[in-house]
Design an enzyme around this catalytic site. Structure first.
Site, mmCIF file in Angstrom:
data_model
loop_
_atom_site.group_PDB
_atom_site.id
_atom_site.type_symbol
_atom_site.label_atom_id
_atom_site.label_comp_id
_atom_site.label_asym_id
_atom_site.label_seq_id
_atom_site.Cartn_x
_atom_site.Cartn_y
_atom_site.Cartn_z
ATOM 1 N N ASP A 14 -8.670 -0.060 11.314
ATOM 2 C CA ASP A 14 -7.684 0.545 9.742
ATOM 3 C C ASP A 14 -8.873 1.614 8.495
ATOM 4 O OD1 ASP A 14 -6.061 -0.206 7.785
ATOM 5 O OD2 ASP A 14 -7.573 -1.034 6.645
ATOM 6 N N SER A 15 -7.907 2.122 8.157
ATOM 7 C CA SER A 15 -7.677 2.728 7.295
ATOM 8 C C SER A 15 -9.644 2.483 6.717
ATOM 9 C CB SER A 15 -6.752 3.707 6.132
ATOM 10 O OG SER A 15 -6.355 2.266 5.583
ATOM 11 N N TYR A 46 -4.583 5.905 3.649
ATOM 12 C CA TYR A 46 -3.698 6.897 4.506
ATOM 13 C C TYR A 46 -2.448 6.612 5.015
ATOM 14 C CZ TYR A 46 -6.890 6.528 8.857
ATOM 15 O OH TYR A 46 -8.492 6.771 9.485
ATOM 16 N N GLY A 47 -1.557 5.461 4.246
ATOM 17 C CA GLY A 47 0.076 5.297 3.624
ATOM 18 C C GLY A 47 -0.023 6.223 2.783
ATOM 19 N N CYS A 77 -4.015 -1.852 10.995
ATOM 20 C CA CYS A 77 -3.252 -0.879 10.135
ATOM 21 C C CYS A 77 -1.405 -1.067 9.780
ATOM 22 C CB CYS A 77 -4.151 0.058 10.332
ATOM 23 S SG CYS A 77 -3.304 1.361 8.755
ATOM 24 N N THR A 79 0.187 1.372 8.320
ATOM 25 C CA THR A 79 0.460 2.382 8.837
ATOM 26 C C THR A 79 0.518 3.319 9.577
ATOM 27 O OG1 THR A 79 -0.139 2.512 6.126
ATOM 28 C CG2 THR A 79 0.297 4.896 7.136
ATOM 29 N N GLU A 156 -9.190 -2.475 -2.348
ATOM 30 C CA GLU A 156 -10.156 -1.694 -2.252
ATOM 31 C C GLU A 156 -11.115 -1.828 -3.338
ATOM 32 O OE1 GLU A 156 -11.059 0.148 0.887
ATOM 33 O OE2 GLU A 156 -9.778 -0.198 2.476
ATOM 34 N N CYS A 190 1.612 -4.243 5.363
ATOM 35 C CA CYS A 190 0.734 -3.395 4.931
ATOM 36 C C CYS A 190 -1.283 -4.503 5.207
ATOM 37 C CB CYS A 190 0.517 -2.527 3.696
ATOM 38 S SG CYS A 190 -1.441 -2.537 3.101
ATOM 39 N N THR A 191 -2.395 -4.446 5.554
ATOM 40 C CA THR A 191 -3.492 -5.605 6.125
ATOM 41 C C THR A 191 -3.934 -6.168 4.656
ATOM 42 O OG1 THR A 191 -4.618 -3.652 7.314
ATOM 43 C CG2 THR A 191 -3.431 -5.087 8.821
ATOM 44 N N HIS A 192 -3.808 -4.632 4.005
ATOM 45 C CA HIS A 192 -4.716 -5.179 2.261
ATOM 46 C C HIS A 192 -4.070 -6.029 1.795
ATOM 47 C CE1 HIS A 192 -6.794 -1.253 3.605
ATOM 48 N NE2 HIS A 192 -7.901 -1.548 2.216
HETATM 49 N N1 DGL Z 1 -3.883 -1.255 5.708
HETATM 50 C C1 DGL Z 1 -3.312 -0.573 6.013
HETATM 51 C C2 DGL Z 1 -1.918 -1.009 5.881
HETATM 52 O O1 DGL Z 1 -1.776 -1.674 7.135
HETATM 53 C C3 DGL Z 1 -3.555 0.261 4.552
HETATM 54 C C4 DGL Z 1 -2.936 1.972 4.635
HETATM 55 C C5 DGL Z 1 -3.772 2.674 3.547
HETATM 56 O O2 DGL Z 1 -4.973 2.845 3.287
HETATM 57 O O3 DGL Z 1 -2.723 3.168 2.974
HETATM 58 O O4 DGL Z 1 -1.045 0.054 6.266
#
Ligand code: DGL
Length: 273
Positions: A14-15, A46-47, A77, A79, A156, A190-192
């Site tokens: 993931d990012s 990343y998004g 991720c 994104t 984060e 988004c996995t966050h």
């Molecule tokens: N966990 C990432 C996702 O699922 C986060 C993307 C990001 O870094 O913006 O999109």
């Protein structure tokens, strides 16, 4: 694949830390499997980046996991998953999956009102990937989507407590159009975002089913490995290795929150570029 290959780890990336929501589910479903996790903490988020940059990062992340001799790769991720070309997996020597399809499949099964909401990063929403997949399986379903740019940095930075006033205020603002549209199912694209599920659920109401994209992708991965006879020999407890592209300091504490338990594994910093 020979036995030696089945005993290779599962690769997840993931990012940043969000993909650990998928690792949590994988650990639960497949306690014997080894897992290698890469979080690109030096380049998160990343998004908000261009598609070109996201694809370059994703290729580097995948190349790194391949050097760890993984047997399958999960891009945990939203994104990356929603921006990657459909034929990306074909060039890889191991099976690869993202999170989009599995979350959509679960949401289509869950919705009774035929109305699904999606929240994700700006880049994911812009790609239209979740919406396209939902309409591929169920063209009649109404979709309402909203980008939530600040959710990733909030998570984060550990702003995840249910009563955190900053996160609650931001969430209220982002979710207002969705609340008004009134879907009965909401994809956390988004996995966050599962870390913010208690706040999101408070705002959306208990009648809205939340779909955790990391969890549904982990379930698919476990099923895929089982269906293709690729599970390791179940004679030991699986190990975890974590790699990050920024400082390892504090990683174990925050990762522990995502995993809901101790990280049980070494954390190493790498140079991804
Ligand atoms: N966990 C990432 C996702 O699922 C986060 C993307 C990001 O870094 O913006 O999109």
């Amino acid at each position: 694949m020979t036995n030696e290959l089945f005993n290779r780890p599962i690769g997840v990336f993931d990012s940043g830390l969000g993909g650990l929501t998928a690792v949590k589910e994988l650990r639960k479903l497949l306690p014997h499997e080894d897992i290698v996790y890469f979080g690109d903490t030096g380049r998160v988020p990343y998004g908000t980046k261009s598609r070109e940059t996201i694809l370059r990062y994703a290729q580097q992340d995948v190349d790194f996991l391949l050097t760890c001799k993984v047997k399958m790769i999960l891009a945990a991720c939203g994104t990356v998953s929603s921006n990657i070309p459909k034929d990306f997996a074909r060039q890889l020597p191991v099976p690869f999956t993202g999170v989009v399809e599995h979350a959509c499949d679960a949401a289509v099964k869950a919705t009774k009102k035929r109305h699904i909401g999606i929240i994700a990063t700006p880049s994911t929403i812009r790609s239209g990937a979740y919406e396209a997949h939902i309409h591929l399986i169920a063209p009649d379903i109404q979709v309402t989507a909203a980008p939530c740019s600040l959710f990733v940095p909030l998570v984060e930075n550990g702003y995840i407590q249910q009563d955190n006033p900053v996160t609650r205020l931001v969430a209220q603002q982002y979710l207002a159009p969705l609340k008004q549209a009134n879907p009965d199912t909401l994809i956390l694209g988004c996995t966050h975002y599962p870390l913010l599920a208690p706040i999101i659920s408070d705002i959306m109401g208990p009648e809205v089913t939340l779909i955790d994209s990391g969890q549904t992708a982990a379930r698919y991965t476990a099923q895929y490995l089982q269906d293709h006879a690729m599970l390791c020999e179940p004679c030991r407890r699986g190990t975890n290795r974590f790699y990050v592209s920024d400082s390892t300091e504090g990683f174990a504490d925050v990762a522990g929150i995502f995993l809901g338990s101790d990280i049980h594994g070494e954390v190493t910093r790498i140079h991804i570029d």
